[in-house]
Design a protein around this motif. Structure first.
Motif, PDB file in Angstrom:
ATOM      1  N   SER A  21       0.835  -1.196   0.000  1.00  0.00           N
ATOM      2  CA  SER A  21       0.000   0.000   0.000  1.00  0.00           C
ATOM      3  C   SER A  21       0.871   1.248   0.000  1.00  0.00           C
ATOM      4  O   SER A  21       0.621   2.209  -0.729  1.00  0.00           O
ATOM      5  CB  SER A  21      -0.906   0.006   1.236  1.00  0.00           C
ATOM      6  OG  SER A  21      -1.477   1.285   1.389  1.00  0.00           O
ATOM      7  N   ALA A  22       1.912   1.223   0.812  1.00  0.00           N
ATOM      8  CA  ALA A  22       2.745   2.411   0.946  1.00  0.00           C
ATOM      9  C   ALA A  22       3.536   2.669  -0.338  1.00  0.00           C
ATOM     10  O   ALA A  22       3.500   3.770  -0.889  1.00  0.00           O
ATOM     11  CB  ALA A  22       3.697   2.240   2.128  1.00  0.00           C
ATOM     12  N   LEU A  25       2.803   4.670  -6.742  1.00  0.00           N
ATOM     13  CA  LEU A  25       3.110   5.828  -7.577  1.00  0.00           C
ATOM     14  C   LEU A  25       3.663   6.956  -6.717  1.00  0.00           C
ATOM     15  O   LEU A  25       4.393   7.806  -7.194  1.00  0.00           O
ATOM     16  CB  LEU A  25       1.858   6.303  -8.298  1.00  0.00           C
ATOM     17  CG  LEU A  25       1.186   5.276  -9.201  1.00  0.00           C
ATOM     18  CD1 LEU A  25      -0.027   5.896  -9.877  1.00  0.00           C
ATOM     19  CD2 LEU A  25       2.146   4.766 -10.257  1.00  0.00           C
ATOM     20  N   ASN A  27       5.953   6.886  -4.657  1.00  0.00           N
ATOM     21  CA  ASN A  27       7.408   6.852  -4.587  1.00  0.00           C
ATOM     22  C   ASN A  27       8.063   7.166  -5.923  1.00  0.00           C
ATOM     23  O   ASN A  27       9.059   7.871  -5.984  1.00  0.00           O
ATOM     24  CB  ASN A  27       7.888   5.458  -4.158  1.00  0.00           C
ATOM     25  CG  ASN A  27       7.218   5.005  -2.891  1.00  0.00           C
ATOM     26  OD1 ASN A  27       6.024   4.742  -2.885  1.00  0.00           O
ATOM     27  ND2 ASN A  27       7.958   4.955  -1.811  1.00  0.00           N
ATOM     28  N   ILE A  98      -8.393  10.300  -3.984  1.00  0.00           N
ATOM     29  CA  ILE A  98      -7.101   9.880  -4.547  1.00  0.00           C
ATOM     30  C   ILE A  98      -7.287   8.791  -5.600  1.00  0.00           C
ATOM     31  O   ILE A  98      -6.712   8.855  -6.681  1.00  0.00           O
ATOM     32  CB  ILE A  98      -6.148   9.389  -3.444  1.00  0.00           C
ATOM     33  CG1 ILE A  98      -5.811  10.551  -2.522  1.00  0.00           C
ATOM     34  CG2 ILE A  98      -4.875   8.812  -4.043  1.00  0.00           C
ATOM     35  CD1 ILE A  98      -4.856  10.200  -1.419  1.00  0.00           C
ATOM     36  N   TYR A 102      -5.585   8.618  -9.183  1.00  0.00           N
ATOM     37  CA  TYR A 102      -4.484   7.647  -9.120  1.00  0.00           C
ATOM     38  C   TYR A 102      -4.617   6.630 -10.261  1.00  0.00           C
ATOM     39  O   TYR A 102      -3.656   6.296 -10.944  1.00  0.00           O
ATOM     40  CB  TYR A 102      -4.576   6.934  -7.779  1.00  0.00           C
ATOM     41  CG  TYR A 102      -3.312   6.282  -7.282  1.00  0.00           C
ATOM     42  CD1 TYR A 102      -2.407   6.987  -6.506  1.00  0.00           C
ATOM     43  CD2 TYR A 102      -3.034   4.950  -7.561  1.00  0.00           C
ATOM     44  CE1 TYR A 102      -1.260   6.382  -6.012  1.00  0.00           C
ATOM     45  CE2 TYR A 102      -1.893   4.337  -7.069  1.00  0.00           C
ATOM     46  CZ  TYR A 102      -1.012   5.063  -6.291  1.00  0.00           C
ATOM     47  OH  TYR A 102       0.123   4.463  -5.806  1.00  0.00           O
ATOM     48  N   SER A 241       2.581   9.014   0.974  1.00  0.00           N
ATOM     49  CA  SER A 241       3.444   7.898   0.666  1.00  0.00           C
ATOM     50  C   SER A 241       3.299   6.761   1.679  1.00  0.00           C
ATOM     51  O   SER A 241       3.325   5.590   1.320  1.00  0.00           O
ATOM     52  CB  SER A 241       4.881   8.400   0.633  1.00  0.00           C
ATOM     53  OG  SER A 241       5.709   7.468   0.033  1.00  0.00           O
ATOM     54  N   PHE A 246      -5.590   8.192   5.831  1.00  0.00           N
ATOM     55  CA  PHE A 246      -6.696   7.830   4.941  1.00  0.00           C
ATOM     56  C   PHE A 246      -7.480   6.632   5.417  1.00  0.00           C
ATOM     57  O   PHE A 246      -8.322   6.106   4.710  1.00  0.00           O
ATOM     58  CB  PHE A 246      -6.155   7.497   3.551  1.00  0.00           C
ATOM     59  CG  PHE A 246      -5.435   8.621   2.928  1.00  0.00           C
ATOM     60  CD1 PHE A 246      -6.129   9.676   2.380  1.00  0.00           C
ATOM     61  CD2 PHE A 246      -4.067   8.646   2.907  1.00  0.00           C
ATOM     62  CE1 PHE A 246      -5.467  10.726   1.808  1.00  0.00           C
ATOM     63  CE2 PHE A 246      -3.386   9.692   2.336  1.00  0.00           C
ATOM     64  CZ  PHE A 246      -4.091  10.740   1.784  1.00  0.00           C
ATOM     65  N   VAL A 248      -6.483   3.723   5.572  1.00  0.00           N
ATOM     66  CA  VAL A 248      -6.081   2.474   4.929  1.00  0.00           C
ATOM     67  C   VAL A 248      -5.348   1.581   5.918  1.00  0.00           C
ATOM     68  O   VAL A 248      -5.634   0.391   6.056  1.00  0.00           O
ATOM     69  CB  VAL A 248      -5.179   2.758   3.712  1.00  0.00           C
ATOM     70  CG1 VAL A 248      -4.559   1.484   3.191  1.00  0.00           C
ATOM     71  CG2 VAL A 248      -5.977   3.448   2.623  1.00  0.00           C
ATOM     72  N   SER A 346      -1.350  -0.233  -4.238  1.00  0.00           N
ATOM     73  CA  SER A 346      -1.726   0.968  -3.486  1.00  0.00           C
ATOM     74  C   SER A 346      -3.181   1.317  -3.795  1.00  0.00           C
ATOM     75  O   SER A 346      -3.955   1.657  -2.903  1.00  0.00           O
ATOM     76  CB  SER A 346      -0.848   2.150  -3.873  1.00  0.00           C
ATOM     77  OG  SER A 346       0.493   1.829  -3.658  1.00  0.00           O
ATOM     78  N   SER A 349      -5.494  -0.880  -2.052  1.00  0.00           N
ATOM     79  CA  SER A 349      -5.495  -0.680  -0.597  1.00  0.00           C
ATOM     80  C   SER A 349      -6.451   0.453  -0.219  1.00  0.00           C
ATOM     81  O   SER A 349      -7.111   0.405   0.813  1.00  0.00           O
ATOM     82  CB  SER A 349      -4.088  -0.383  -0.074  1.00  0.00           C
ATOM     83  OG  SER A 349      -3.698   0.945  -0.352  1.00  0.00           O
ATOM     84  N   ILE A 350      -6.503   1.479  -1.071  1.00  0.00           N
ATOM     85  CA  ILE A 350      -7.405   2.582  -0.753  1.00  0.00           C
ATOM     86  C   ILE A 350      -8.850   2.116  -0.868  1.00  0.00           C
ATOM     87  O   ILE A 350      -9.676   2.365   0.008  1.00  0.00           O
ATOM     88  CB  ILE A 350      -7.180   3.782  -1.689  1.00  0.00           C
ATOM     89  CG1 ILE A 350      -5.700   4.122  -1.774  1.00  0.00           C
ATOM     90  CG2 ILE A 350      -7.979   4.973  -1.198  1.00  0.00           C
ATOM     91  CD1 ILE A 350      -5.398   5.300  -2.662  1.00  0.00           C
TER      92      ILE A 350
HETATM   93  N1  PHE Z   1       0.891   5.306  -0.565  1.00  0.00           N
HETATM   94  C1  PHE Z   1       0.462   5.136  -1.902  1.00  0.00           C
HETATM   95  C2  PHE Z   1       1.566   5.550  -2.852  1.00  0.00           C
HETATM   96  O1  PHE Z   1       2.561   6.028  -2.436  1.00  0.00           O
HETATM   97  C3  PHE Z   1      -0.777   5.894  -2.226  1.00  0.00           C
HETATM   98  C4  PHE Z   1      -1.807   5.839  -1.180  1.00  0.00           C
HETATM   99  C5  PHE Z   1      -2.292   6.985  -0.654  1.00  0.00           C
HETATM  100  C6  PHE Z   1      -2.276   4.622  -0.711  1.00  0.00           C
HETATM  101  C7  PHE Z   1      -3.230   6.950   0.347  1.00  0.00           C
HETATM  102  C8  PHE Z   1      -3.208   4.577   0.308  1.00  0.00           C
HETATM  103  C9  PHE Z   1      -3.677   5.755   0.831  1.00  0.00           C
HETATM  104  O2  PHE Z   1       1.451   5.421  -4.031  1.00  0.00           O
END
Ligand code: PHE
Length: 535
Positions: A21-22, A25, A27, A98, A102, A241, A246, A248, A346, A349-350
């Motif tokens: 999840s972390a 995109l 990163n 997001i 996303y 990131s 959120f 999650v 990711s 996960s949201i």
């Molecule tokens: N962390 C994910 C990323 O870096 C995006 C994300 C944002 C996921 C918020 C979950 C909640 O791409």
């Protein structure tokens, strides 16, 4: 019906899912352009400050409350204080926003992936190869970027729409059945991309001018530190990131058994995530240095930052690898495949975070919730597929920072001041490898709320003086503040809806939090009665 929850198959699956999840995109796409816009090295200082003082403590809080209260963000916040449920829904609404854009960026990645694959198979040059701004021109042509700033300058671009549809379809397939399948997918999608990044970085270092790019990345320019927008971006980026703020990580934590180790997992997630961003920066900024030397420009002015940034840099870097056209194209295809793989875990996960929240409250089948969510996400996403999409995306993504800051602030205030934080702390320490102490308490109760409030206020004042990125105020009001308040209104509406499921749980648990044996017992009863525990 009695309450029972899905479970991760083991701690490893949870850690992989949290890392999945972390890392995304955020990163490889968002970090590089946020760092570039924030002045390169100047940005890294606030970034690491934000990570250690705020990101990690909040990550532990979110995972911990999810595990302790055995529910998604709205439920956990409601258990802390009956009046705080809306904060959780606001987090989920922000998260939902997001996903809408996303998945569009994933759609761009699909387009790049297929072009690269085509070049690898046919031996034709990649359409963005050739230097001299070819990669930038290609990006503009894919998005049909239209600078005229009409609200809706034209219909959605078909290729992006197809990419968007493919993304939502994948998300649906992966999560419709619950977290067990998630655990399997992330085992693959998380480790692979590292190899490609290493390759890009090594070849990038050998390019002419790379050193200048790296110097820009690593040498702090202290003057930028007085700019509140840089601090806002840094905190926003850390939250985004780490997937913190959120709901999650709360949702993922809620699928942990109450005896599973916690803070070790949180640290692993944080380090793996920020290490990846930092590392991706090397590949990106080395290439940037090369571009600057080719154009005889200074590194800070070579490219326009913003959401299109890496879609110019990566193609440029990839077309310059020393392995010959076909091989380069193959590596390009792999990189975009990786971007998709990292992004997909990711993205889902949201969706998972939102669906967990809704499923905790409403008696709707999980699969149906996921399906509706995917439809809605796809339709709203179409807005970002028009020629004005890039502008909309830029604005909404910027305002997501504001939403995150306020929600982070709200969560800390509720946990720190409207609930005995010591209870949560005692729970976390009873299962964890690394204990949290007074510093953590101090962070949650004082430091984070104050810092976030200050940054938010300063950035706000700054924003009124100079509109973000020179966009028209009307656009910022609609796309930025519109999204901000729409999420808030939706949060209040959902929080005020009655819930039979909540009532049942309240009756079973009272004001207590269920302990592990009770949960196991209920799961067993449900299975014996022929029902799935995930129901
Ligand atoms: N962390 C994910 C990323 O870096 C995006 C994300 C944002 C996921 C918020 C979950 C909640 O791409």
């Amino acid at each position: 019906m009695a309450h029972a929850r899905d479970r991760w198959s083991n701690r490893g699956a949870f850690i992989f899912a949290a890392i999945g999840s972390a890392i995304g995109l955020g990163n490889l796409w968002r970090f590089p352009f946020t760092a570039y816009d924030g002045g390169g090295g100047a940005f890294l200082i606030p970034y690491f400050v934000a990570l250690i003082t705020t990101g990690v403590p909040l990550l532990i809080l979110e995972m911990g409350t999810g595990q302790y209260f055995q529910g998604g963000a709205p439920w956990a916040l409601r258990k802390m204080n009956r009046k705080a449920e809306w904060v959780g829904w606001w987090a989920l609404a922000g998260a939902a926003i997001i996903t809408f854009y996303y998945c569009v960026i994933m759609g761009w990645s699909f387009i790049y992936f297929f072009h690269a694959l085509n070049s690898a198979l046919t031996g034709a040059a990649m359409p963005w190869a050739g230097g001299d701004g070819a990669a930038g021109a290609f990006f503009d042509s894919v998005l049909q970027v239209d600078g005229s700033l009409f609200f809706l300058p034209g219909p959605p671009i078909i290729w992006i729409v197809l990419g968007l549809a493919a993304t939502w379809w994948l998300v649906y397939l992966i999560i419709c059945k619950g977290v067990i399948r998630v655990g399997k997918v992330v085992m693959w999608t998380v480790p692979l991309p590292f190899i490609i990044l290493i390759m890009l970085a090594i070849s990038g270092f050998q390019l002419e001018g790379a050193a200048n790019g790296l110097a820009f990345y690593l040498n702090p320019d202290m003057n930028r530190l007085s700019d509140p927008q840089v601090w806002l971006s840094a905190f926003g980026q850390v939250f985004f990131s780490l997937s913190v703020g959120f709901g999650v990580m709360t949702a993922y934590g809620s699928y942990l058994s109450k005896r599973t180790e916690l803070t070790g997992s949180a640290w692993i997630t944080a380090l793996a995530n920020c290490g990846t961003s930092f590392f991706a920066g090397f590949a990106v900024f080395a290439t940037l240095g090369y571009l600057a030397s080719q154009q005889g420009a200074v590194v800070s002015d070579v490219l326009k930052g913003g959401p299109g940034f890496v879609f110019v840099i990566y193609p440029e870097a990839l077309s310059m690898l020393p392995f010959g056209d076909v091989m380069n194209a193959l590596i390009a295809a792999l990189l975009f495949a990786c971007l998709l793989m990292l992004g997909i875990d990711s993205a889902f996960s949201i969706v998972e975070g939102v669906v967990t929240g809704l499923h905790d409250k409403f008696r709707i089948k999980r699969e149906r919730l996921v399906r509706y969510y995917c439809y809605v996400g796809f339709i709203i996403g179409l807005l970002f597929c028009t020629p004005a999409g890039l502008t909309w995306l830029d604005i909404v993504d910027r305002w997501v920072n504001y939403i995150i800051l306020v929600i982070g602030l709200g969560t800390c205030i509720v946990a720190g001041w409207f609930y005995p934080l010591d209870k949560i702390k005692a729970h976390i320490n009873s299962v964890s490898l690394f204990k949290v102490g007074t510093l953590w308490t101090f962070a949650i109760r004082f430091f984070i709320p104050i810092v976030l409030a200050v940054i938010f206020t300063m950035a706000m004042i700054d924003n009124v003086m100079t509109p973000y990125s020179g966009y028209k105020m009307s656009w910022l009001l609609v796309g930025g503040w519109g999204a901000f308040f729409a999420a808030l209104v939706i949060a209040f509406v959902i929080a005020s809806m009655p819930s039979k499921k909540y009532a049942d749980r309240d009756e079973a648990e009272g004001d207590d939090v269920p302990d592990e044996d009770e949960i196991e017992q209920r799961n067993r009863e449900l299975i014996e009665a022929g029902r799935s525990p995930a129901e």
